[in-house]
Scaffold this active site. Structure first.
Site, PDB file in Angstrom:
ATOM      1  N   GLY A  24       0.791  -1.221   0.000  1.00  0.00           N
ATOM      2  CA  GLY A  24       0.000   0.000   0.000  1.00  0.00           C
ATOM      3  C   GLY A  24       0.821   1.268   0.000  1.00  0.00           C
ATOM      4  O   GLY A  24       1.930   1.340  -0.534  1.00  0.00           O
ATOM      5  N   ILE A  25       0.265   2.304   0.630  1.00  0.00           N
ATOM      6  CA  ILE A  25       0.920   3.612   0.606  1.00  0.00           C
ATOM      7  C   ILE A  25       2.233   3.595   1.378  1.00  0.00           C
ATOM      8  O   ILE A  25       3.153   4.347   1.063  1.00  0.00           O
ATOM      9  CB  ILE A  25      -0.012   4.725   1.136  1.00  0.00           C
ATOM     10  N   TYR A 171     -12.696   2.721  14.651  1.00  0.00           N
ATOM     11  CA  TYR A 171     -11.666   3.186  13.703  1.00  0.00           C
ATOM     12  C   TYR A 171     -11.542   4.707  13.757  1.00  0.00           C
ATOM     13  O   TYR A 171     -10.432   5.243  13.813  1.00  0.00           O
ATOM     14  CB  TYR A 171     -12.029   2.744  12.285  1.00  0.00           C
TER      15      TYR A 171
END
Length: 309
Positions: A24-25, A171
């Site tokens: 991912g990032i 979250y």
């Protein structure tokens, strides 16, 4: 023309640690830092996946200095071991790793998994690496939040969601905690360290499908993957705010960087605002105290440094 990775200057001589850098990032950000000359440590829970990511980075940037080391943010013993093994100065710490919207789980230490991984793990890691950061003349800590922090609230009466758990509010609480931590760290370390935050917008990574997969819900998992294809920007674009926050010279402490597109979902990096709740100094100080108590990590700032008023 907006800022891109091509605008990153020479980072030779710097050392960077990126958590969650095997995909991912985080993987994109770590690869770009290494490409520009930084000695880059990929801090990954799964070392095999980290090594595979490192191989791809080395192929794209032959000669880059890349090291893979094990770090499980859901296990404070692992966090302590990682920090103890890092014996050289550290210029840039990118607190990127995270989990999102999982079914209820606990960390090794009994914390709710999202709060424990996204916030407490990084709080402990940063505090334990503080001596290494302060060995360098201009250290910087980048903490990755989310636009969903805006719906978050810190529930001090049930931080670990033991009485009631809902995956999205949990979250959001963890991502609000990331911002409260980034801003409070800047206040407490003014003049000796730069603490900034960033969010990637909506980027196509494995993060979206992980929760549905853990729930055993193939329909939601399929929907997450389709959403990534139809609406999300690439991981390469999503990594740009992190890279800007990590490398842009003169960036003020306490800055928050995100995409400049509609609703902050995509685009080029720019300075963005955060929710009023993220700027509540009373809540930030209380969260800091609670985090020290829960993790057992107490920040050792130089005696001459006092929190900014």
């Amino acid at each position: 023309m907006g800022w891109t990775a091509a605008d990153i200057g020479d980072l030779s001589g710097l050392t960077a640690v990126v958590t969650g850098a095997n995909s991912g990032i985080g993987m994109i950000a770590a690869g770009e830092l290494a490409r520009r000359g930084a000695a880059t440590v990929l801090a990954c829970r799964d070392v095999a996946k980290g090594e595979a990511a490192a191989q791809r980075m080395r192929k794209a940037a032959p000669g880059a200095s890349i090291e893979v080391r094990q770090l499980d943010l859901a296990d404070l013993a692992s966090v302590r071991a990682f920090a103890a093994a890092h014996t050289t100065g550290l210029d840039v710490l990118v607190n990127n790793a995270g989990v999102m919207a999982l079914p209820y789980r606990q960390t090794v230490d009994g914390f709710e998994m999202q709060f424990g991984t996204n916030h407490l793990g990084h709080f402990a890691l940063t505090g334990l690496l503080l001596p290494r950061l302060l060995e360098r003349p201009d250290p910087r800590v980048v903490t990755v939040s989310s636009s969903l922090h805006r719906s978050g609230r810190i529930n001090f009466d049930d931080l670990q969601s033991e009485r009631s758990y809902s995956k999205w509010p949990a979250y959001a609480q963890s991502k609000l905690a990331n911002l409260l931590f980034a801003y409070e760290l800047q206040r407490r370390a003014t003049g000796i360290l730069t603490s900034v935050a960033a969010h990637p917008g909506y980027a196509a990574t494995n993060l979206q499908a992980a929760g549905p997969r853990m729930e055993g819900n193939p329909i939601l998992e399929f929907g997450a993957r389709i959403g990534n294809i139809l609406f999300a920007q690439t991981a390469e674009r999503g990594a740009l705010p992190l890279l800007y926050a990590a490398t842009e010279r003169g960036l003020a402490g306490g800055s928050y960087v995100g995409p400049d597109g509609p609703f902050g979902s995509g685009g080029h990096p720019t300075l963005v605002d955060s929710s009023p709740a993220s700027k509540d100094r009373t809540v930030a100080a209380r969260l800091w105290t609670a985090s020290e108590s829960l993790t057992g990590v107490h920040y050792d700032f130089p005696s001459s440094t006092t929190p900014a008023k």
